[in-house]
Design an enzyme around this catalytic site. Structure first.
Site, mmCIF file in Angstrom:
data_model
loop_
_atom_site.group_PDB
_atom_site.id
_atom_site.type_symbol
_atom_site.label_atom_id
_atom_site.label_comp_id
_atom_site.label_asym_id
_atom_site.label_seq_id
_atom_site.Cartn_x
_atom_site.Cartn_y
_atom_site.Cartn_z
ATOM 1 N N THR A 402 0.839 -1.205 0.000
ATOM 2 C CA THR A 402 0.000 0.000 0.000
ATOM 3 C C THR A 402 0.882 1.268 0.000
ATOM 4 O O THR A 402 2.060 1.208 0.335
ATOM 5 C CB THR A 402 -0.976 0.004 1.205
ATOM 6 O OG1 THR A 402 -1.638 -1.252 1.244
ATOM 7 C CG2 THR A 402 -2.016 1.084 1.120
ATOM 8 N N ASP A 444 -9.286 -8.819 1.672
ATOM 9 C CA ASP A 444 -9.796 -7.845 2.647
ATOM 10 C C ASP A 444 -11.245 -8.138 3.040
ATOM 11 O O ASP A 444 -11.782 -7.515 3.959
ATOM 12 C CB ASP A 444 -9.664 -6.413 2.115
ATOM 13 C CG ASP A 444 -8.301 -5.815 2.444
ATOM 14 O OD1 ASP A 444 -7.565 -6.418 3.251
ATOM 15 O OD2 ASP A 444 -7.955 -4.759 1.886
ATOM 16 N N GLY A 495 -2.109 -1.678 6.163
ATOM 17 C CA GLY A 495 -3.217 -2.552 6.556
ATOM 18 C C GLY A 495 -3.877 -2.026 7.822
ATOM 19 O O GLY A 495 -4.199 -0.845 7.928
HETATM 20 N N1 GLY Z 1 -5.643 -3.513 1.459
HETATM 21 C C1 GLY Z 1 -5.467 -2.836 2.660
HETATM 22 C C2 GLY Z 1 -6.608 -1.967 3.020
HETATM 23 O O1 GLY Z 1 -7.352 -1.551 2.151
HETATM 24 O O2 GLY Z 1 -6.795 -1.693 4.180
#
Ligand code: GLY
Length: 592
Positions: A402, A444, A495
């Site tokens: 991310t 997720d 995350g």
């Molecule tokens: N994929 C990590 C989030 O959207 O929190």
């Protein structure tokens, strides 16, 4: 939120020194700087000072120097913050293929201080039409790893659609789409030296045996059969061709034609369910930001399908009720913060999901009354047990996936955007001819009630899988204003740690009155209800950690500072901009 009684006192003593370091917090920052920059430089060969930039006009803070430079050039040529965000998004996807890219999605908050309005764009992935609730369970009902890697993990990407929309609707009109996309094609074709962060991601992926499983990723990350190491040249010429097609054809360059066909074929070959129909039907959404007052500040953050904004506000509300102490290192301070985080994440497991499919009680979770109700269950002398803390009744070690960037231009426009392909290199599946790393955002979702995902997060009905549903996110792009003017723009990858990293830095600035650099450099702590442990970064005093153990907290001490990576821009009262990038992942701030 009510204003702090202490705020006036702080302002009186802080006064014009709002951006100066407070004496109580200096030792922890100094210890951290000494540890992270032995001999004055870190693993990126950077000094502490190099993570901060000051400028009069526009400012950018992102997780990659080439991406910051490409976006800065757009601002200098008269583009606005949205133009710069579009160029930056394409560039950071090339530079951090382990974190983000056009195979994924994200969120973008655009705040315009001329109208004092925030626009929230949801360009996150959606579940493919053929997805189903139990698609990741085996015959015995156990969760498989198919939501994590490979074709079945891939959700419909949204990033290119979102960037196209942002450009059409909010771009300055002074810079063409082509001019925004082509510098990234050049970066992909010419390549760049692998940095320590990407080298670690490649090693982790290889150690998991994933490069052997996915030859198209191996071709890029281990050309000639040898893993790329720090300093080696990484190139992705096929991605350059894809970006040139997008530059030429706009969003259709991604969602139709040879690029779309290549993505669908790669997913299908690997057992996935994404089809051309999913790409054709992809829809963006505009949402209302989660909004709360904190003293003289207004916090605007990401609403569901992110859990970020809701829990940041819920935690700020609880903290405002409970925490008076301004000593960043005190045991009581962190004991209360741990209890606050525990309760917010318990609520996350039950109440948060895609608002188009599940009624999320946003106003209940973010109300002051609810925060007061929750804080009544907190004992100042000892830790709760997470098994005893259930969601309320409202009206593994961090990896390097991310990304987030923050931009403020010279005309009162701010962009906070967090983007992702989910875990490291996403599904690790590359659509070969187009060079696109595809996301594993399906992880997720909650594959089964109570079963943890890659971030150890658990969920239930609210986040169950359904066709076209959006997986719950933690991404928390956030803008703080003061009397309608932009004050702070921030966000983080990480995350579940995104929420607590953004909250830690916000609280460091708004309550502890740290400078932006100190607020970001300060070590962090994280609790997410389950697993029941308080995760701490290096730098805290042994006495602080022991004090927390004495209160009953189980502590997991990380060996490296790896809770999030906050990139932020602050606007000073005179209009000057301060950009700070997080040394945790070697980001870069620059302005003009
Ligand atoms: N994929 C990590 C989030 O959207 O929190």
């Amino acid at each position: 939120m009510k204003s702090f009684p202490t705020l006036l006192i702080l302002l009186f003593f802080g006064g014009c020194h709002l951006f100066q370091r407070t004496p109580t917090t200096a030792p922890v920052i100094d210890r951290v700087i000494q540890a992270r920059f032995p001999g004055g430089r870190d693993e990126f060969n950077r000094t502490p000072e190099s993570y901060e930039a000051r400028a009069a006009h526009g400012m950018i803070s992102s997780e990659g120097e080439p991406a910051t430079e490409i976006a800065l050039d757009v601002l200098k040529r008269g583009g606005n913050a949205v133009d710069a965000a579009v160029a930056l998004s394409f560039a950071i996807g090339v530079y951090r293929p382990h974190s983000t890219g056009i195979g994924g999605g994200g969120f973008m908050i655009v705040y315009d201080e001329r109208s004092a309005k925030a626009e929230v764009l949801d360009m996150r992935e959606r579940a493919p039409l053929r997805s189903s609730r139990d698609m990741y369970l085996d015959k015995s009902g156990d969760v498989t790893d198919k939501s994590r890697w490979g074709g079945l993990a891939v959700a419909t990407p949204g990033l290119v659609a979102g960037l196209w929309e942002a450009f059409q609707k909010r771009g300055s009109g002074k810079i063409t789409w082509k001019e925004l996309v082509l510098p990234s094609a050049k970066l992909a074709r010419e390549g760049f030296a692998v940095d320590p962060d990407m080298a670690e991601a490649i090693e982790w992926t290889a150690d998991k045996g994933l490069l052997e499983k996915f030859p198209s990723a191996k071709k890029l990350l281990a050309p000639n059969g040898k893993l790329l190491k720090q300093g080696d040249l990484y190139q992705n010429p096929n991605l350059a061709k894809t970006l040139e097609t997008i530059a030429e054809k706009g969003k259709d360059g991604f969602y139709k034609g040879w690029v779309a066909q290549d993505i669908v074929a790669a997913v299908k070959k690997d057992g996935g369910i994404l089809e051309q129909k999913d790409l054709d039907r992809y829809e963006l959404r505009y949402l209302d930001p989660v909004k709360a007052d904190f003293g003289e500040f207004t916090v605007l953050s990401m609403p569901p399908p992110s859990s970020g904004g809701v829990h940041i506000v819920e935690m700020l509300n609880m903290a405002e009720t409970l925490i008076r102490d301004i000593d960043l290192e005190s045991v009581s301070n962190w004991h209360l913060k741990a209890e606050i985080m525990r309760r917010a994440f318990a609520d996350r497991s039950k109440y948060l999901g895609d608002p188009s499919f599940f009624k999320v009680p946003v106003s209940g979770l973010t109300s002051e009354e609810y925060a007061q109700q929750l804080t009544k269950g907190i004992d100042r002398s000892k830790a709760s047990k997470s098994v005893e803390v259930q969601p309320g009744q409202p009206a593994p070690y961090e990896k390097i996936h991310t990304t987030h960037f923050s931009i403020v231009d010279d005309n009162g426009l701010a962009v906070a955007s967090t983007q992702t392909i989910n875990y490291l290199f996403g599904a690790v599946l590359v659509a070969g001819a187009s060079g696109v790393f595809l996301n594993d955002e399906m992880d997720d979702f909650s594959a089964k009630p109570g079963a943890p995902n890659l971030f150890g997060l658990v969920g239930g009905e609210a986040n169950a899988i359904a066709p076209l549903k959006t997986p719950l996110s933690s991404m928390s792009p956030t803008v703080v204003t003061k009397e309608g003017k932009i004050y702070l723009v921030l966000g983080s990858p990480g995350g579940s740690k995104i929420i607590t990293s953004v909250w830690n830095v916000l609280f460091n600035v708004l309550h502890h009155k740290l400078t932006l650099r100190d607020a970001i450099f300060a070590p962090r702590m994280h609790h997410q209800w389950l697993p029941d442990k308080l995760v701490t970064e290096p730098g805290w005093e042994t006495a602080t950690l022991q004090g927390l153990r004495d209160k009953g907290h189980e502590i997991e001490e990380l060996k490296t500072p790896s809770l999030g990576s906050v990139t932020a821009v602050m606007v000073e009262p005179g209009g000057g901009k301060i950009g700070v990038a997080d040394p945790r992942r070697g980001g870069a701030a620059a302005g003009y």
